[in-house]
Motif scaffolding. Sequence first.
Motif, PDB file in Angstrom:
ATOM      1  N   ASP A  42       0.777  -1.090   0.017  1.00  0.00           N
ATOM      2  CA  ASP A  42      -0.045  -0.033  -0.123  1.00  0.00           C
ATOM      3  C   ASP A  42       0.691   1.224   0.092  1.00  0.00           C
ATOM      4  OD1 ASP A  42      -2.389  -1.253   0.099  1.00  0.00           O
ATOM      5  OD2 ASP A  42      -2.642  -1.325   2.130  1.00  0.00           O
ATOM      6  N   ALA A  43       1.722   1.138   0.934  1.00  0.00           N
ATOM      7  CA  ALA A  43       2.573   2.597   0.820  1.00  0.00           C
ATOM      8  C   ALA A  43       3.556   2.675  -0.394  1.00  0.00           C
ATOM      9  CB  ALA A  43       4.004   2.363   1.988  1.00  0.00           C
ATOM     10  N   GLN A  44       4.076   1.591  -1.116  1.00  0.00           N
ATOM     11  CA  GLN A  44       4.591   1.674  -2.412  1.00  0.00           C
ATOM     12  C   GLN A  44       3.440   2.184  -3.465  1.00  0.00           C
ATOM     13  OE1 GLN A  44       6.318  -1.774  -3.906  1.00  0.00           O
ATOM     14  NE2 GLN A  44       7.495  -0.808  -5.723  1.00  0.00           N
ATOM     15  N   ALA A  45       2.266   1.900  -3.488  1.00  0.00           N
ATOM     16  CA  ALA A  45       1.131   2.102  -4.254  1.00  0.00           C
ATOM     17  C   ALA A  45       0.883   3.675  -4.025  1.00  0.00           C
ATOM     18  CB  ALA A  45       0.031   1.476  -4.372  1.00  0.00           C
ATOM     19  N   ALA A  46       0.976   4.025  -2.885  1.00  0.00           N
ATOM     20  CA  ALA A  46       0.490   5.508  -2.420  1.00  0.00           C
ATOM     21  C   ALA A  46       1.660   6.616  -2.528  1.00  0.00           C
ATOM     22  CB  ALA A  46      -0.290   5.331  -1.227  1.00  0.00           C
ATOM     23  N   ARG A  47       2.716   6.221  -2.076  1.00  0.00           N
ATOM     24  CA  ARG A  47       3.530   7.032  -2.193  1.00  0.00           C
ATOM     25  C   ARG A  47       4.823   7.056  -3.309  1.00  0.00           C
ATOM     26  NH1 ARG A  47       5.117   7.253   4.348  1.00  0.00           N
ATOM     27  NH2 ARG A  47       3.157   7.915   5.092  1.00  0.00           N
ATOM     28  N   PRO A  48       5.225   8.224  -3.774  1.00  0.00           N
ATOM     29  CA  PRO A  48       5.979   8.141  -4.933  1.00  0.00           C
ATOM     30  C   PRO A  48       7.387   7.474  -4.493  1.00  0.00           C
ATOM     31  CG  PRO A  48       6.188  10.491  -4.158  1.00  0.00           C
ATOM     32  CD  PRO A  48       4.956   9.525  -3.410  1.00  0.00           C
ATOM     33  N   SER A  49       7.762   6.765  -5.540  1.00  0.00           N
ATOM     34  CA  SER A  49       9.126   5.972  -5.288  1.00  0.00           C
ATOM     35  C   SER A  49      10.341   6.970  -5.374  1.00  0.00           C
ATOM     36  CB  SER A  49       9.204   5.306  -6.425  1.00  0.00           C
ATOM     37  OG  SER A  49      10.739   4.692  -6.438  1.00  0.00           O
ATOM     38  N   ALA A  50      11.187   6.502  -4.581  1.00  0.00           N
ATOM     39  CA  ALA A  50      12.580   7.281  -4.363  1.00  0.00           C
ATOM     40  C   ALA A  50      13.275   7.605  -5.783  1.00  0.00           C
ATOM     41  CB  ALA A  50      13.560   6.823  -3.320  1.00  0.00           C
ATOM     42  N   SER A  51      13.020   6.645  -6.730  1.00  0.00           N
ATOM     43  CA  SER A  51      13.582   6.713  -8.004  1.00  0.00           C
ATOM     44  C   SER A  51      13.205   7.993  -8.627  1.00  0.00           C
ATOM     45  CB  SER A  51      13.445   5.632  -8.788  1.00  0.00           C
ATOM     46  OG  SER A  51      11.968   5.568  -9.033  1.00  0.00           O
ATOM     47  N   ALA A  52      12.160   8.306  -8.344  1.00  0.00           N
ATOM     48  CA  ALA A  52      11.924  10.020  -9.134  1.00  0.00           C
ATOM     49  C   ALA A  52      12.922  11.023  -8.761  1.00  0.00           C
ATOM     50  CB  ALA A  52      10.381  10.181  -8.619  1.00  0.00           C
ATOM     51  N   TRP A  53      13.425  11.221  -7.455  1.00  0.00           N
ATOM     52  CA  TRP A  53      14.396  11.904  -7.232  1.00  0.00           C
ATOM     53  C   TRP A  53      15.729  11.616  -7.759  1.00  0.00           C
ATOM     54  CZ3 TRP A  53      13.144  16.382  -5.017  1.00  0.00           C
ATOM     55  CH2 TRP A  53      12.041  16.602  -4.432  1.00  0.00           C
ATOM     56  N   ARG A  54      16.115  10.408  -7.840  1.00  0.00           N
ATOM     57  CA  ARG A  54      17.117  10.066  -8.531  1.00  0.00           C
ATOM     58  C   ARG A  54      17.225  10.604 -10.131  1.00  0.00           C
ATOM     59  NH1 ARG A  54      16.929   5.468  -5.542  1.00  0.00           N
ATOM     60  NH2 ARG A  54      15.787   4.320  -7.214  1.00  0.00           N
ATOM     61  N   GLU A  55      16.035  10.447 -10.563  1.00  0.00           N
ATOM     62  CA  GLU A  55      15.814  10.768 -11.995  1.00  0.00           C
ATOM     63  C   GLU A  55      15.957  12.273 -12.041  1.00  0.00           C
ATOM     64  OE1 GLU A  55      12.236  10.542 -15.723  1.00  0.00           O
ATOM     65  OE2 GLU A  55      12.172   9.409 -13.653  1.00  0.00           O
TER      66      GLU A  55
END
Length: 327
Positions: A42-55
């Motif tokens: 649920d947390a992974q589906a609801a919260r954005p992934s940390a990979s967005a910051w790396r991108e």
Amino acid sequence: MSSPQPAPAAPVAVPTDDLLLPPKGGGRPAADPPADHPSADDAQAARPSASAWRELRSRPLVIACTAVLVLMALMAAVPDPFVALLTHDSGRCELADSRVGPSLDHPFGFDLQGCDYLAQVVRGSRPSLVIGLAVTAGALTLSVLLGLLAGYHGGWVDALVSRVTDVFFGLPFVLGATVVLVAFPDHGLGAMTLVLVALGWTTMTRVMRAQVIGVKDADYVQASRSSGAGPIRLMRRHLLPNAITPVVVVAMLNVGNVISGEATLDFLGVGLQYPALSWGLQLNAAQAYFLDFPHLLAFPALFLSATVLSFILLGDAVRDAYDPKLR
């Protein structure tokens, strides 16, 4: 004589303690996760992934836009070091130098009053950035509050917030601000900020409401509610962290729109008034002299365009990183 019958075998005792031992492997039986905390899925589906910051950190455009905005913020906060480094400004305005073009000692030339134009443009960045950031922060706070209440409670609360939002959404941003500011005798930073906040919260409120409606029926929210969590705790610990990211992205895009709107109001003469300094006022003063003295219009327009464009491109990059479906 018959042979004796063999004695029946004694029953083998089965140790009952073995039935209570944990499974082999030494681990304890997995306990159910606390009802007040979301599961990993649920947390992974609801919260954005940390990979967005790396991108984001790997994009040259994001780095360039961030550098421009940091430079503009430093100029607005401490303009004097930039003025001393970039031009020979004596701090005096001589009418004899009025509208003189750029030179090595004065790269932007002089304005109508004979003041060093580079120094004026640098100092004019402060009102534009202060109004842009203050209006966005105020509108974001109001939008988060109203969106949480409308999305969570629904019913008459949602209907009331939605109808008020529709009324304000129908007011054109610049036209509505012009009508209101004309009624104010003082067009200072405070009046500008309040008027633009009153007209700039509608889009973010709609986004926040939609996000809260989509999150409030998640399994971890229902589990937390069944464990006795109240509305405030649910909104603070679950709904707000998982619904605010798209609203922040819209807010980043909104900063550039507010800065351009403030400059437009100054240009129309209903925003800040002289002797205040802003890019919009400089554009207003330069419009009558553009053909003969184009530097008066070019330099503040360049600074304004670079700032607004950096905010818009940075907001687009953040939106694409957190929601790749919008690319």
